[in-house]
Design a protein around this motif. Structure first.
Motif, PDB file in Angstrom:
ATOM      1  N   GLU A 469      -8.942 -30.260  56.166  1.00  0.00           N
ATOM      2  CA  GLU A 469      -7.798 -29.386  56.449  1.00  0.00           C
ATOM      3  C   GLU A 469      -6.489 -30.005  55.964  1.00  0.00           C
ATOM      4  N   LYS A 470      -6.218 -31.240  56.385  1.00  0.00           N
ATOM      5  CA  LYS A 470      -4.969 -31.904  55.987  1.00  0.00           C
ATOM      6  C   LYS A 470      -5.240 -33.399  55.902  1.00  0.00           C
ATOM      7  N   ASP A 471      -5.672 -33.850  54.728  1.00  0.00           N
ATOM      8  CA  ASP A 471      -6.075 -35.246  54.565  1.00  0.00           C
ATOM      9  C   ASP A 471      -4.850 -36.126  54.325  1.00  0.00           C
ATOM     10  N   PRO A 472      -4.574 -37.096  55.226  1.00  0.00           N
ATOM     11  CA  PRO A 472      -3.355 -37.914  55.089  1.00  0.00           C
ATOM     12  C   PRO A 472      -3.332 -38.746  53.816  1.00  0.00           C
ATOM     13  N   TYR A 473      -4.498 -39.234  53.373  1.00  0.00           N
ATOM     14  CA  TYR A 473      -4.486 -40.059  52.163  1.00  0.00           C
ATOM     15  C   TYR A 473      -4.181 -39.222  50.926  1.00  0.00           C
ATOM     16  N   THR A 474      -4.703 -38.008  50.869  1.00  0.00           N
ATOM     17  CA  THR A 474      -4.437 -37.142  49.714  1.00  0.00           C
ATOM     18  C   THR A 474      -2.937 -36.906  49.568  1.00  0.00           C
ATOM     19  N   ILE A 475      -2.280 -36.679  50.713  1.00  0.00           N
ATOM     20  CA  ILE A 475      -0.825 -36.472  50.700  1.00  0.00           C
ATOM     21  C   ILE A 475      -0.120 -37.742  50.226  1.00  0.00           C
ATOM     22  N   LEU A 476      -0.554 -38.906  50.769  1.00  0.00           N
ATOM     23  CA  LEU A 476       0.064 -40.180  50.396  1.00  0.00           C
ATOM     24  C   LEU A 476      -0.126 -40.472  48.910  1.00  0.00           C
ATOM     25  N   ALA A 477      -1.334 -40.251  48.395  1.00  0.00           N
ATOM     26  CA  ALA A 477      -1.624 -40.534  46.986  1.00  0.00           C
ATOM     27  C   ALA A 477      -0.738 -39.698  46.071  1.00  0.00           C
ATOM     28  N   GLU A 478      -0.519 -38.445  46.441  1.00  0.00           N
ATOM     29  CA  GLU A 478       0.356 -37.577  45.641  1.00  0.00           C
ATOM     30  C   GLU A 478       1.786 -38.112  45.641  1.00  0.00           C
ATOM     31  N   GLU A 479       2.246 -38.574  46.808  1.00  0.00           N
ATOM     32  CA  GLU A 479       3.613 -39.100  46.916  1.00  0.00           C
ATOM     33  C   GLU A 479       3.770 -40.385  46.094  1.00  0.00           C
ATOM     34  N   ILE A 480       2.752 -41.273  46.152  1.00  0.00           N
ATOM     35  CA  ILE A 480       2.816 -42.534  45.398  1.00  0.00           C
ATOM     36  C   ILE A 480       2.860 -42.257  43.899  1.00  0.00           C
ATOM     37  N   ASN A 481       1.989 -41.372  43.429  1.00  0.00           N
ATOM     38  CA  ASN A 481       1.951 -41.072  41.995  1.00  0.00           C
ATOM     39  C   ASN A 481       3.231 -40.379  41.540  1.00  0.00           C
ATOM     40  N   GLU A 482       3.811 -39.550  42.399  1.00  0.00           N
ATOM     41  CA  GLU A 482       5.074 -38.894  42.069  1.00  0.00           C
ATOM     42  C   GLU A 482       6.198 -39.926  41.981  1.00  0.00           C
ATOM     43  N   SER A 544      -0.923 -60.962  37.237  1.00  0.00           N
ATOM     44  CA  SER A 544       0.134 -60.828  38.239  1.00  0.00           C
ATOM     45  C   SER A 544       1.214 -59.832  37.817  1.00  0.00           C
ATOM     46  N   HIS A 545       1.494 -59.755  36.511  1.00  0.00           N
ATOM     47  CA  HIS A 545       2.571 -58.874  36.049  1.00  0.00           C
ATOM     48  C   HIS A 545       2.203 -57.393  36.164  1.00  0.00           C
ATOM     49  N   GLN A 546       0.915 -57.090  36.444  1.00  0.00           N
ATOM     50  CA  GLN A 546       0.509 -55.693  36.592  1.00  0.00           C
ATOM     51  C   GLN A 546       0.820 -55.139  37.979  1.00  0.00           C
ATOM     52  N   LEU A 547       1.113 -56.022  38.927  1.00  0.00           N
ATOM     53  CA  LEU A 547       1.385 -55.586  40.297  1.00  0.00           C
ATOM     54  C   LEU A 547       2.805 -55.044  40.405  1.00  0.00           C
ATOM     55  N   LEU A 548       2.940 -53.939  41.140  1.00  0.00           N
ATOM     56  CA  LEU A 548       4.233 -53.266  41.284  1.00  0.00           C
ATOM     57  C   LEU A 548       4.679 -53.287  42.738  1.00  0.00           C
ATOM     58  N   ASP A 549       5.996 -53.398  42.928  1.00  0.00           N
ATOM     59  CA  ASP A 549       6.554 -53.313  44.283  1.00  0.00           C
ATOM     60  C   ASP A 549       6.208 -51.960  44.889  1.00  0.00           C
ATOM     61  N   LEU A 550       5.710 -51.981  46.130  1.00  0.00           N
ATOM     62  CA  LEU A 550       5.332 -50.745  46.815  1.00  0.00           C
ATOM     63  C   LEU A 550       6.231 -50.579  48.032  1.00  0.00           C
ATOM     64  N   PRO A 551       7.067 -49.549  48.055  1.00  0.00           N
ATOM     65  CA  PRO A 551       7.974 -49.338  49.195  1.00  0.00           C
ATOM     66  C   PRO A 551       7.221 -49.287  50.526  1.00  0.00           C
ATOM     67  N   ALA A 552       7.891 -49.710  51.589  1.00  0.00           N
ATOM     68  CA  ALA A 552       7.275 -49.811  52.917  1.00  0.00           C
ATOM     69  C   ALA A 552       6.735 -48.473  53.408  1.00  0.00           C
ATOM     70  N   ARG A 553       7.399 -47.363  53.010  1.00  0.00           N
ATOM     71  CA  ARG A 553       6.953 -46.053  53.516  1.00  0.00           C
ATOM     72  C   ARG A 553       5.555 -45.685  53.019  1.00  0.00           C
ATOM     73  N   PHE A 554       5.121 -46.338  51.922  1.00  0.00           N
ATOM     74  CA  PHE A 554       3.775 -46.073  51.405  1.00  0.00           C
ATOM     75  C   PHE A 554       2.729 -47.022  52.007  1.00  0.00           C
ATOM     76  N   GLN A 555       3.184 -47.916  52.882  1.00  0.00           N
ATOM     77  CA  GLN A 555       2.256 -48.886  53.477  1.00  0.00           C
ATOM     78  C   GLN A 555       1.954 -48.592  54.943  1.00  0.00           C
TER      79      GLN A 555
END
Length: 653
Positions: A469-482, A544-555
């Motif tokens: 119905e409303k998968d939280p990870y699907t929503i998060l993945a869309e936000e991260i990719n955006e 190591s250079h492939q890793l990107l900073d991930l904002p706290a709201r995505f964690q």
């Protein structure tokens, strides 16, 4: 670069290359190199096989305890076939589907590598399988006899019947049995199926079991050892007794010698500080004694090799040594070992060699090893030793608090080797409380929709529980990719920290990953790190250079990866690992596809599911249908079988 045969190989290769029967027990007995080079050498002699019928069937059959070992042997044969005539080796691993064995073509193949169960399935459809067979190899023979006793004996009977015909009178007949441990069935193998075999045993502790050495254990305190020793040396037998009392130090040797002397027991002594007496001591030891005489020599281990004693009738371990030294001590009785190849029915009560262990509180760390050895030797075990080692095993298990729950326990409900397994075999509530699994599901054991993303083997996967119905990870993945679509947001991490969560781009998609290991930087600008995809369960290695900073709201959303185990199915033939054929089939069938599953048990981040059903969505009708049952698909391969006790065994924990 090959430098030549090792110690065990130098004894095994000549008899194998001459076509003789051989049993080889060595610490390297699980290495196929013990027999492959000389066997290939013999197979080059085409003239030896001219009298054989021309019908199909192999010249050599290598029987291994499981598919994994069979694959290793087959790979070695392929590696060395460049150095020999074309033998066209075949690896044959058959499941329980009868059609598979019937369609197997073995014409032109001169070497078959297989397992006992697969071989007998093949024989049902190829009655001439043993018709030309000259060389039968039993690889890791002790495991073959312990895991598939009846199957191996049946194979030996078929081979024996095949070679007694007149047509086979002038062709080679050879059985090669190699392993790491002696087994009582090997004595039967020698007596019933071999002709004047070579018996090569380079592991002295195994040689003592072959030689029927009587093993006795006395439990006592450290202060009681001398009194116990005096009781042991209260000789009552009329035959000649030559006793070695082994100590761990010069002071201990002197103390024991004085104790014997003060109790009117004549004894000799030798240690590194009395090397000038070597010649005299050796003369005293080897001179002829009348029946009923008793000779006692107190010594330290560093003198044993120089003395070269092999005719002792009894060894007393006043102090317990390392495993290597223990074998050397037993070797000092080798002249009195029974020859099993001549008489496999020798009763241990009448053996001429005896090993006595004084086990004290100072040797407690050796107790578990001693117990295993006594069980292997089928010796009488004091109840106190059983009780003591049981407590030790419990203590050892308690030390595994930080280890993960045993994979075999999770996957099959049983671990065959708990004492050697490094992982945990008991439930710890504070660790094993269900994680990443909704509370309402664990309480009601409800049905869920799962998405397997990382396939470990046929029944073990990592993936996500999906809310349709409303998968939280699907929503998060869309936000991260955006978020990462903007180039300005792709900021490389400057200081990589262990256990920190970052972003990673892979095939145009962005994932949340956690750093689990950082390689030594060595002042390099870029270095590799080991990561875990926290929403999929797989691991990988990136720069190591492939890793990107991930904002706290995505964690904020917890890691979504859950481990799934399909219940009530296990590999056939007592295997402990799934055949790659099954894993590949299931991988292709289920990865990345939605499934309906019922969670029947949950611990930590692991959910046991039964059933797990593949579903197909019919968009036009807005319904889904069950396409297949994963457990049934595994069984249909013929390489899986029912495991009804799986869940029961887990719940007992």
């Amino acid at each position: 670069k090959f430098l030549g045969p090792n110690f065990a190989e130098s004894y095994c290769w000549p008899p194998v290359a001459r076509g003789c029967d051989i049993v080889a027990i060595s610490h390297q007995g699980n290495d196929p190199f013990l027999y492959i080079p000389p066997l290939l050498t013999f197979l080059q002699l085409g003239s030896c096989y001219e009298a054989l019928p021309n019908r199909g069937g192999p010249l050599a059959l290598i029987v291994c305890p499981g598919w994994k070992k069979a694959q290793l042997v087959f790979d070695l044969l392929k590696t060395y076939r460049r150095c020999s005539r074309q033998l066209h080796p075949m690896l044959i691993i058959l499941g329980q589907n009868k059609g598979e064995a019937g369609s197997m073509k073995i014409q032109g193949c001169e070497v078959v590598v297989t397992t006992p169960y697969s071989l007998l399935r093949l024989f049902e459809h190829h009655s001439l399988l043993f018709y030309r067979l000259c060389h039968l190899v039993l690889d890791e023979v002790e495991i073959l006899f312990s895991e598939a006793t009846q199957q191996v004996l049946t194979i030996l009977d078929y081979y024996k019947k095949a070679i007694i015909t007149e047509k086979r009178e002038y062709s080679p007949h050879q059985i090669i049995a190699v392993g790491t441990r002696w087994n009582k069935h090997i004595a039967y193998l020698i007596k019933e199926y071999m002709k004047d075999p070579y018996v090569v045993i380079t592991a002295m502790e195994e040689a003592s079991i072959y030689g029927n050495v009587q093993q006795v254990v006395h439990l006592c305190t450290n202060s009681e050892r001398t009194a116990v020793l005096l009781k042991i040396l209260d000789f009552t037998r009329n035959n000649l007794q030559k006793v070695l009392v082994f100590t761990n130090s010069v002071n201990e040797a002197e103390m024991v010698h004085e104790a014997l002397k003060s109790n009117s027991i004549f004894s000799l002594k030798i240690h590194k500080e009395s090397e000038s007496n070597f010649k005299h001591i050796l003369e005293q030891w080897i001179k002829r004694y009348s029946s009923g005489s008793h000779v006692v020599l107190v010594l330290t281990d560093d003198c044993l090799q120089s003395l070269g004693i092999t005719d002792a009738t009894c060894v007393i371990h006043f102090s317990f040594p390392s495993a290597r030294i223990f074998g050397q001590r037993l070797h000092s009785m080798s002249n009195n070992f029974c020859n099993v190849s001549k008489d496999s029915s020798v009763d241990q009560e009448y053996t001429n060699a005896k090993s006595v262990i004084l086990l004290t509180e100072n040797s407690a760390c050796d107790a578990l090893g001693i117990l295993r050895y006594l069980q292997h030797a089928e010796a009488e075990i004091p109840p106190e030793l059983h009780d003591f080692t049981t407590k030790m095993l419990e203590a050892e298990e308690d030390k595994k608090f930080s280890r993960p729950l045993c994979t075999y326990l999770k996957t099959f409900g049983i671990c065959k080797n708990r004492t050697m397994c490094p992982d945990r075999h008991q439930i710890i509530l504070q660790i094993d409380v269900p994680q990443n699994i909704p509370d309402k599901i664990t309480v009601t054991r409800g049905c869920v929709t799962i998405l397997p993303l990382h396939i470990v083997n046929a029944t073990n996967y990592f993936g996500r529980i999906v809310d349709k119905e409303k998968d939280p990870y699907t929503i998060l993945a869309e936000e991260i990719n955006e978020y990462f679509k903007k180039p300005s947001n792709k900021i490389c991490v400057k200081n990589v920290e262990k256990l920190a969560v970052y972003g990673l781009c892979e095939k145009m998609l962005f994932h949340r990953v956690q750093v689990v290991e950082i390689s030594p930087k060595e002042e390099k600008l870029f270095f590799s790190v080991r990561i875990k995809y926290i929403d999929e369960g797989r691991t990988g290695q990136v720069q190591s250079h492939q890793l990107l900073d991930l904002p706290a709201r995505f964690q904020h959303l917890p890691p979504q990866a859950v481990e799934f185990v399909v219940c009530r199915v296990k590999p056939i033939d007592n295997e402990i690992e799934w055949n790659p054929k099954v894993t590949e089939y299931i991988h292709y069938k289920i990865k990345g596809k939605l499934h309906e599953a019922k969670i029947v048990h949950a611990l930590g981040n692991t959910a046991w599911i039964d059933p797990m059903v593949g579903i197909e969505l019919l968009a036009d009708l807005k319904v889904s249908i069950n396409e297949y049952n994963v457990r049934s698909e595994i069984l249909s391969t013929g390489l899986g079988t029912d495991n009804p006790e799986h869940l029961t065994q887990l719940q007992k924990l």
